[in-house]
Design an enzyme around this catalytic site. Sequence first.
Site, PDB file in Angstrom:
ATOM      1  N   LYS A 106     -11.452 -12.599   5.168  1.00  0.00           N
ATOM      2  CA  LYS A 106     -12.522 -12.079   6.008  1.00  0.00           C
ATOM      3  C   LYS A 106     -13.645 -11.599   5.100  1.00  0.00           C
ATOM      4  CE  LYS A 106      -9.698  -7.913   6.842  1.00  0.00           C
ATOM      5  NZ  LYS A 106      -8.354  -8.477   6.625  1.00  0.00           N
ATOM      6  N   GLU A 145     -10.744 -10.698  13.688  1.00  0.00           N
ATOM      7  CA  GLU A 145      -9.772  -9.744  14.187  1.00  0.00           C
ATOM      8  C   GLU A 145     -10.492  -8.514  14.729  1.00  0.00           C
ATOM      9  OE1 GLU A 145      -6.038 -10.783  11.240  1.00  0.00           O
ATOM     10  OE2 GLU A 145      -7.309  -9.074  10.726  1.00  0.00           O
ATOM     11  N   THR A 175      -1.671 -11.101  13.565  1.00  0.00           N
ATOM     12  CA  THR A 175      -2.599 -10.392  12.697  1.00  0.00           C
ATOM     13  C   THR A 175      -2.330 -10.780  11.243  1.00  0.00           C
ATOM     14  OG1 THR A 175      -2.778  -8.542  14.234  1.00  0.00           O
ATOM     15  CG2 THR A 175      -3.327  -8.115  11.929  1.00  0.00           C
ATOM     16  N   ASP A 209     -13.192  -2.531   0.307  1.00  0.00           N
ATOM     17  CA  ASP A 209     -13.171  -3.790  -0.450  1.00  0.00           C
ATOM     18  C   ASP A 209     -14.099  -4.842   0.152  1.00  0.00           C
ATOM     19  OD1 ASP A 209     -11.576  -4.248   1.812  1.00  0.00           O
ATOM     20  OD2 ASP A 209     -10.280  -5.668   0.774  1.00  0.00           O
ATOM     21  N   ASP A 259     -14.358  -6.501   2.965  1.00  0.00           N
ATOM     22  CA  ASP A 259     -14.003  -7.628   3.828  1.00  0.00           C
ATOM     23  C   ASP A 259     -14.227  -7.307   5.306  1.00  0.00           C
ATOM     24  OD1 ASP A 259     -11.875  -5.866   4.074  1.00  0.00           O
ATOM     25  OD2 ASP A 259     -10.310  -7.371   3.800  1.00  0.00           O
ATOM     26  N   ARG A 308       0.844  -1.200   0.000  1.00  0.00           N
ATOM     27  CA  ARG A 308       0.000   0.000   0.000  1.00  0.00           C
ATOM     28  C   ARG A 308       0.873   1.242   0.000  1.00  0.00           C
ATOM     29  NH1 ARG A 308      -4.650  -1.673   4.488  1.00  0.00           N
ATOM     30  NH2 ARG A 308      -5.293  -3.591   3.416  1.00  0.00           N
ATOM     31  N   SER A 322      -9.964  -5.565  14.185  1.00  0.00           N
ATOM     32  CA  SER A 322     -10.034  -4.488  13.201  1.00  0.00           C
ATOM     33  C   SER A 322     -11.225  -4.673  12.264  1.00  0.00           C
ATOM     34  CB  SER A 322      -8.729  -4.408  12.410  1.00  0.00           C
ATOM     35  OG  SER A 322      -8.391  -5.663  11.854  1.00  0.00           O
ATOM     36  N   HIS A 325      -9.546  -0.490   3.776  1.00  0.00           N
ATOM     37  CA  HIS A 325     -10.291   0.561   4.453  1.00  0.00           C
ATOM     38  C   HIS A 325      -9.630   1.928   4.309  1.00  0.00           C
ATOM     39  CE1 HIS A 325      -7.226  -1.078   7.031  1.00  0.00           C
ATOM     40  NE2 HIS A 325      -7.239   0.015   7.755  1.00  0.00           N
ATOM     41  N   ASP A 370     -16.306  -1.881   4.457  1.00  0.00           N
ATOM     42  CA  ASP A 370     -15.223  -0.999   4.064  1.00  0.00           C
ATOM     43  C   ASP A 370     -15.076  -0.998   2.546  1.00  0.00           C
ATOM     44  OD1 ASP A 370     -14.181  -3.572   3.829  1.00  0.00           O
ATOM     45  OD2 ASP A 370     -12.148  -2.958   4.367  1.00  0.00           O
TER      46      ASP A 370
END
Length: 629
Positions: A455, A442, A421, A352, A354, A62, A444, A162, A350
């Site tokens: 996810k 998770e 994670t 995408d 997930d 990213r 998050s 996100h 979010d």
Amino acid sequence: MPARAALRPGSAAAVRSLRDLITQSTWSTTASGIFQNFALVQVICTATRPMGGQKPGTSGLRKKTREFMQPDYLANFVQSVFDALHEVGTQTEGGTLVVSGDGRFFNKEAIQIIIKIAVAAGVQRFWVGKDGLLSTPAVSAVIRNRAGGFKAFGAFILSASHNPGGIEEDFGIKYNCENGGPSPEKITELVYAKTQTISEIRSADAFPNVDLSSVGVQEFSSPDGKRQVTIEIFDPTEDHVAVLQQCFDLEAIKRLMARSDFSFCYDSLHGVQGPYARRIFCDILGAPASCLMNCEPKEDFGGPSCPSHGHADPNLANARELCERMGVSADGSPVMGQSWQVPCMGAAADGDADRNMILGTRFFVTPSDSLAVIVDNCHLIPYFSRDNKNLLRGASRSMPTSCALDHVCKAKGIPFFETPTGWKFFGNLMDSGTYAPFICGEESFGTGSDHIREKDGMWAVLAWLQILAANNVDPSKPLVTIEDIVTSHWSKYGRNYYARYDYEGVDLDSANKMMERMVSMAGSWPADAFETYELQKADVFEYTDPIDGSVSKNQGIRFLFQDGSRIVFRLSGTGVVGATIRMYLEKYEPPAGDLSRHPHEVVKPLAVLALKLSKLQEFTGRDVPSVIT
């Protein structure tokens, strides 16, 4: 000329030896049958050099969008992925590749770049969602189920999840493997190594840009008919929806939706989830279109002028339009006095799709509690039950996620795992076959199961709707609400008060020095360092995978106390500027204790202690977190 049979298909040496022959009309075939007389797949070798900062994080690479738009920046990374795949023996030649993304700015242009490099690597068939759109869970479903299942060798997912979208915001890319899940560490580490030594990009530059706007099959054939490249553009919802229909009793959920005392709203935050939301909630479950919010995918997720400021992150800080409609404040407290009827359930996705957020009427469900409640009630979900018997064979949470799940697994004898994670660690457990069916999550805002290897925000929402439907079979009785279900859960298992403090954009060197100091203190903290808390363990979390024995080190710093309280520090891999320090705070309250307090109030003493232990302000100059969730 070197013997063609001795050259590995797709390798730089093979390309160089064939480069002059590839355009000759009399040229027939190589030993591999890959590079034929086919002007559209003329392989152009372009010299390049390594570019810094291309180390994939927990969810791929990213960076700022403009950085990805630099000449050859994206191409360097994609070529490095193919070089890594060839080294580990992945058969790309003649194979099928999935390429799509969440629709953020530069998504469509990136797809064209990837296709040209993939054609040069011998890929024969491409599966692409209409308009270049596929949610991350849908990509996993496509790999695992389309055309009979496991026909694609992998996928490029274009998403920064996100993170905000737009030319001045963030872009991302990750490679998912043939199981539909994120690449394991051995692959991401090899990709990074390739980015550091790359010297050329091999691309079929003459291959035409693909029309992404219409569903259908596009065929490209060589003049001699010896090679074809097929581009299949399909409805992005079809594969994922088909999988979800096998997991849930949608007729039961439809009856819940039809109740006069039940109302529902869903916010896609202008991410990729909009088409999926319409298909499932409106077309299949019969909900009115008015229940949908921000369901038109936009390249900038609505931009700075929309309520979420273009930050498609389903949490209390960014999904403010949904939270206000549901009567929930930015700190999760109830807000009274609305002039409208507050819906019974609200949810968000979010960029995408997930991740998920679950809300009841003036009630916020933390992701940790959501995971624990779903596992506790999984016998109500058809995928996990037969004759009302729980078939769940494993559950897991990431280390920073609260211990709410642990209490459920202990009480029910469910095999439990605490992982680093990253969804790839869950995927290894699922693929073992020993622990399926399996549920994991998770803190998050990510939750899912073994129906795919990512996810899945929509799966989590449907799981909650299924639990509500099972608790509200009789329409003549008062509605059992989300708040009723969660508070009943606390009264049975106790409550894990929990908060996460994020310090974003911190100087990376300073963040590393702070973490290194705490690591060096392990085993030597003075007796009075923890004030009234009695230390059970202070360590650096390390995970040994029970399936393949691989070891993942340096996965966060933990302070575990005798009363069940925890302080956790880790550096996040999802930011694009500097470092993000995440500080996790947790205080356990047993069932007989006070279960009605605000989490931020309960964990505040832990926050004071955590800042003292870490010396965060001293190292970073930051005394206030960017976000508290």
